[in-house]
Design an enzyme around this catalytic site. Structure first.
Site, PDB file in Angstrom:
ATOM      1  N   GLY A   1       6.554  -0.300  -3.105  1.00 41.25           N
ATOM      2  CA  GLY A   1       7.016   0.083  -1.770  1.00 41.25           C
ATOM      3  C   GLY A   1       8.383  -0.448  -1.404  1.00 41.25           C
TER       4      GLY A   1
ATOM      5  N   TYR B   1     -10.606  -0.482 -10.157  1.00 38.02           N
ATOM      6  CA  TYR B   1     -10.061  -0.132  -8.841  1.00 38.02           C
ATOM      7  C   TYR B   1     -11.169  -0.008  -7.806  1.00 38.02           C
ATOM      8  CZ  TYR B   1      -5.592   1.147 -11.075  1.00 38.02           C
ATOM      9  OH  TYR B   1      -4.414   1.135 -11.769  1.00 38.02           O
TER      10      TYR B   1
END
Length: 347
Positions: A241, A53
């Site tokens: 989302g 990440y």
């Protein structure tokens, strides 16, 4: 905030877990630190990260940046005992980390050392393998998945070797527990069997995608979770989302994931938007915030250990945190099940 056992261990984690994959690209270090502080104030004690990440995008230049941001939070005064930290060892095909080399007994000490250094800690509470060496059907690969080329004997031998290396890390006190990610029922069962054969560490959790719109876990993996006490850590519980409704009718909010990833990792389909409409209708009917409804639903699942969610603003974080206090009644659950039957596997 409800606390749940991390598999068969005595470690207790919050039912919501703060995801961190945007810290270092979509979010600054300061914003990441503000999210940690806000989440801890709300009762979250669990943070999930990975050596690869941040994402959106993934690049060689940013590998490890999210772990460094968490380490900086600890360095600036964050209390280590206040948080349960989970990170992941990258593996096969993750070309930006060690050239995409597979996970082996030899790679584990180096990877653990790197994460400890970036995180500024002496130990990792949950150390996860990010991706099986043999591949996975996660991330829409289920549509074309073909395991016929797998060498099962070689996979089992690698598992035994890796468990030996993990046990050595546990003996040093550098990791406390072991988990998987993007795994199948066969793979998880083989890791459990290898632990019984060798006396190595037993898998405590599997981190797979799971949401109202992605329910691959509901069959064989659900059975394995319940029978073997291997809890699910669900990622993308808001379907990147989509379930918030913010992408309906062609909307692409500035700075959103869709503005950076044109197909949301294969989730953006016409059928997906129709499914979102159905779930938004349920939320509207019952006067619920769709984000909180989607997260609260995940927490009702019997195999769920903790639900990993991310936010790119404190406002988004506050909305998500509200899910911890939401109880969905039988009518809401029935309506959600009906929407699922009408819109199965929308991507």
């Amino acid at each position: 905030m409800e606390r749940r056992k991390l598999g068969h261990t005595g470690i207790e984690v919050s039912a919501l877990c703060l995801g961190s994959m945007t810290w270092g690209t979509q979010n600054t270090a300061e914003e990441g630190h503000a999210q940690i502080d806000r989440a801890l104030d709300a009762g979250i004690n669990f943070i999930d990260t990975a050596e690869m990440y941040p994402v959106n995008p993934i690049s060689k230049a940013t590998i490890g940046r999210t772990e460094r941001i968490i380490g900086l939070w600890l360095e600036r005064g964050g209390t280590r005992h206040d948080v349960v930290l989970a990170t992941k060892h990258s593996g096969e095909g993750m070309r930006h980390v060690r050239g995409g080399a597979p996970i082996t007994a030899d790679s584990i000490p180096e990877a653990v050392e790197g994460s400890l250094r970036r995180l500024q800690t002496d130990y990792i509470d949950l150390y996860q393998f990010h991706w099986p060496n043999r591949g996975s059907y996660m991330f829409r690969k289920n549509w074309t998945y073909d395991p016929s080329g797998m060498d099962a004997a070689a996979e089992r031998q690698n598992m035994e070797d890796c468990l030996g290396a993990l046990q050595a890390e546990m003996d040093k006190g550098r990791i406390r527990t072991f988990g998987l990610s993007n795994e199948s029922a066969w793979g998880t069962a083989q890791w459990l069997a290898a632990a019984e054969r060798t006396g190595g560490p037993r898998v405590v959790t599997t981190q797979n995608e799971y949401s109202l719109m992605c329910r691959l876990y509901d069959t064989d993996m659900a059975e394995l979770s319940m029978a073997e006490d291997v809890g699910l850590l669900s990622f993308s519980p808001l379907a990147a989302g989509l379930l918030t409704g913010k992408y309906q009718d062609g909307a692409v909010p500035a700075g959103s994931r869709l503005s950076l990833n044109a197909d949301l990792g294969g989730r953006k389909t016409a059928r997906a938007f129709a499914a979102v409409d159905a779930y938004l209708e349920v939320a509207g009917k019952h006067g619920l915030d769709p984000t909180q409804m989607a997260l609260a639903w995940c927490m009702t699942r019997p195999f769920m250990c903790s639900v990993i969610f991310g936010a790119t603003s404190l406002d988004q974080l506050d909305v998500a945190l509200g899910a911890a206090h939401l109880t969905l009644d039988a009518e809401v659950l029935a309506d959600l099940n009906a929407a699922h039957r009408d819109h199965p596997m929308p991507y």
